[in-house]
Design an enzyme around this catalytic site. Structure first.
Site, PDB file in Angstrom:
ATOM      1  N   GLU A   1     -11.618  -1.726  -9.228  1.00 48.64           N
ATOM      2  CA  GLU A   1     -12.468  -1.749  -8.042  1.00 48.64           C
ATOM      3  C   GLU A   1     -12.979  -1.240  -8.301  1.00 48.64           C
ATOM      4  OE1 GLU A   1      -8.563  -1.176  -5.761  1.00 48.64           O
ATOM      5  OE2 GLU A   1      -9.878  -0.990  -4.025  1.00 48.64           O
TER       6      GLU A   1
ATOM      7  N   GLU B   1      -5.906 -12.001  -4.129  1.00 49.42           N
ATOM      8  CA  GLU B   1      -5.913 -11.468  -3.590  1.00 49.42           C
ATOM      9  C   GLU B   1      -6.315 -11.520  -1.953  1.00 49.42           C
ATOM     10  OE1 GLU B   1      -7.675  -7.033  -3.992  1.00 49.42           O
ATOM     11  OE2 GLU B   1      -6.289  -6.376  -2.117  1.00 49.42           O
TER      12      GLU B   1
ATOM     13  N   LYS C   1       0.862  -0.882  -0.557  1.00 44.37           N
ATOM     14  CA  LYS C   1      -0.282  -0.569   0.132  1.00 44.37           C
ATOM     15  C   LYS C   1       1.041   1.349   0.155  1.00 44.37           C
ATOM     16  CE  LYS C   1      -4.171  -1.410  -0.018  1.00 44.37           C
ATOM     17  NZ  LYS C   1      -5.253  -1.648  -1.045  1.00 44.37           N
TER      18      LYS C   1
ATOM     19  N   HIS D   1     -10.307  -8.042  -7.172  1.00 45.89           N
ATOM     20  CA  HIS D   1     -10.365  -7.797  -6.215  1.00 45.89           C
ATOM     21  C   HIS D   1     -11.332  -7.759  -6.041  1.00 45.89           C
ATOM     22  CE1 HIS D   1     -11.095  -4.806  -3.321  1.00 45.89           C
ATOM     23  NE2 HIS D   1      -9.666  -4.024  -3.383  1.00 45.89           N
TER      24      HIS D   1
ATOM     25  N   GLU E   1      -1.678  -0.353  -9.248  1.00 44.35           N
ATOM     26  CA  GLU E   1      -2.841  -0.073  -9.176  1.00 44.35           C
ATOM     27  C   GLU E   1      -3.237   1.022  -8.508  1.00 44.35           C
ATOM     28  OE1 GLU E   1      -4.082  -3.542  -7.187  1.00 44.35           O
ATOM     29  OE2 GLU E   1      -6.259  -2.363  -5.425  1.00 44.35           O
TER      30      GLU E   1
ATOM     31  N   ASP F   1     -14.262  -6.098  -8.497  1.00 46.40           N
ATOM     32  CA  ASP F   1     -14.518  -6.901  -7.163  1.00 46.40           C
ATOM     33  C   ASP F   1     -15.770  -7.416  -7.349  1.00 46.40           C
ATOM     34  OD1 ASP F   1     -14.321  -6.489  -3.755  1.00 46.40           O
ATOM     35  OD2 ASP F   1     -15.688  -6.493  -4.651  1.00 46.40           O
TER      36      ASP F   1
ATOM     37  N   ASP G   1      -0.203  -0.324  -5.064  1.00 45.18           N
ATOM     38  CA  ASP G   1      -1.332   0.236  -5.446  1.00 45.18           C
ATOM     39  C   ASP G   1      -1.786   1.061  -4.596  1.00 45.18           C
ATOM     40  OD1 ASP G   1      -3.736   0.341  -4.806  1.00 45.18           O
ATOM     41  OD2 ASP G   1      -4.862  -1.538  -4.054  1.00 45.18           O
TER      42      ASP G   1
HETATM   43 CA    CA Z   1      -6.932  -1.524  -4.692  1.00 46.53          CA
END
Ligand code: CA
Length: 381
Positions: free
Chosen positions: A252, A335, A171, A302, A226, A275, A200
């Site tokens: 997502e 994921e 992240k 996702h 991402e 997602d 991401d």
């Molecule tokens: Ca993400």
């Protein structure tokens, strides 16, 4: 068979230690779960995506007030018909966000019913399994304080590796300089180890900063970068793809065939990430796969929900074709959020687990999982 009732469950649990992704602090875990009851004793489970900052009551209200009245008394096996009806009847106030998440939960529950009715896993109904197991990737590296946590994140990378993960997603989006410092520390920590990284930013930056970060990360051979910019900036995605060497991923926060038409038609991504809990469920996922396949784009879903969302993602992954066929084609990966989630692990009787670097795709009827009602009751609000 007829639908006789909908039961919506909103689950919440405060986190002992709040954590941040680039858009804010996550202080509680929440989920919007749905049970659709039929007159033949078959019950289907679905879940609406609840992003960390999203009140789960919104999708719950959509399901209860807008979608339930449309489907009561209907045959649950008419899944495609119901999808279009739900979409048409909510179009003028829906099309994106929590309304589509509500439709997603209904759709997943209908597929679960269909699988249980036919006594087949959902992937069989989707056309069969391209794979029966999948490599999970660790999603983590959230922040506990904010900036300046590079050393801790380097140690975290080694923990994921020791737990069996060879792919992990970091992240970022906490300031470009801090992001780069964290990546350098993680790179040092994992040097020489067979680890694939992804990053991401959760659309933290505008194009200039997103490009600066991307250029600084080219040496990491990322599997993907991402959500580099906001989902509305489709041309920003295109620019990232043109100016950076690593694959660009996103989706997502995009919804349905129509949303992905803009994304894919503009050549915005190398990897599309619907997602299942917010793109419109498995039915929309199937539409998106067909569209992505026609554009030569890999679909890699996702997932950040409870065990029901994970199970839906696994059924879907089984049935996703590779975008670029070859003897050693790149396969989708699962994921696998490694952050604390009290009712994800325990919500189903046989948890979805990574063993030896693989997750087996459940082959039982429907979603292939059995929900533990005691856990639903424990966290229900
Ligand atoms: Ca993400």
């Amino acid at each position: 068979m007829k639908i006789t009732d909908f039961r919506v469950h909103v689950l919440k649990s405060p986190l002992a230690e709040p954590f941040a992704f680039s858009q804010g602090w996550v202080k509680q875990r929440s989920a919007t779960l749905l049970e659709i009851i039929t007159d033949e004793g078959i019950t289907g489970w679905g879940e609406a995506f609840a992003q960390g900052l999203e009140p789960p009551e919104i999708a719950a209200a959509v399901i209860d007030k807008a979608l339930k009245p449309l489907l009561m008394g209907a045959d649950p096996l008419d899944i495609e018909v119901h999808w279009h009806r739900m979409y048409h009847m909510t179009r003028d106030y829906g099309r994106k966000g929590s309304v589509i998440s509500g439709i997603s939960a209904v759709d997943i529950a209908l597929w679960d019913i269909a699988g249980k009715f036919h006594e087949l896993p959902i992937y069989k109904l989707l056309g069969g399994a391209f794979r029966t197991r999948v490599r999970p990737y660790a999603t983590g590296f959230y922040r506990i304080k904010g900036q300046g946590e590079a050393r801790r994140l380097g140690e975290e990378a080694l923990r994921h590796f020791d737990a069996g993960f060879s792919s992990m997603k970091v992240k970022l989006g906490y300031g470009v300089d801090d992001d780069i410092a964290c990546m350098e520390e993680i790179g040092r920590a994992i040097q020489g180890k067979p680890i694939t990284l992804m990053v991401d930013t959760n659309h933290a930056y505008g194009r200039a900063e997103a490009l600066t970060l991307g250029r600084a990360l080219e040496e990491f051979n990322l599997r993907w970068y991402e959500e580099p910019v906001v989902p509305e900036d489709v041309q920003g995605y295109v620019e990232m793809r043109q100016k950076l060497t690593m694959p660009i991923a996103g989706g997502e926060n995009e919804h349905t065939l129509y949303g992905f038409r803009e994304f894919l038609g503009a050549s915005a991504v190398d990897v599309a990430q619907p997602d299942l809990g917010s793109c419109g469920g498995l039915t929309a996922g199937r539409h998106i796969v067909a569209l992505a396949q026609s554009h030569g784009v890999q679909v890699n879903p996702h997932v950040w929900g409870s065990a029901i969302a994970q199970a839906a993602s696994l059924q879907f992954i089984a049935a996703v074709p590779v975008a670029h066929h070859s003897l050693f084609a790149q396969q989708p990966i699962l994921e696998y959020d490694r952050s604390s989630h009290p009712f994800r692990e325990h919500l189903i009787k046989k948890p979805i687990e990574q063993v030896g670097g693989w997750v087996e795709i459940p082959s039982g009827p429907g979603l292939g999982v059995e929900v533990d009602r005691a856990i639903v009751e424990k966290f229900r609000v």
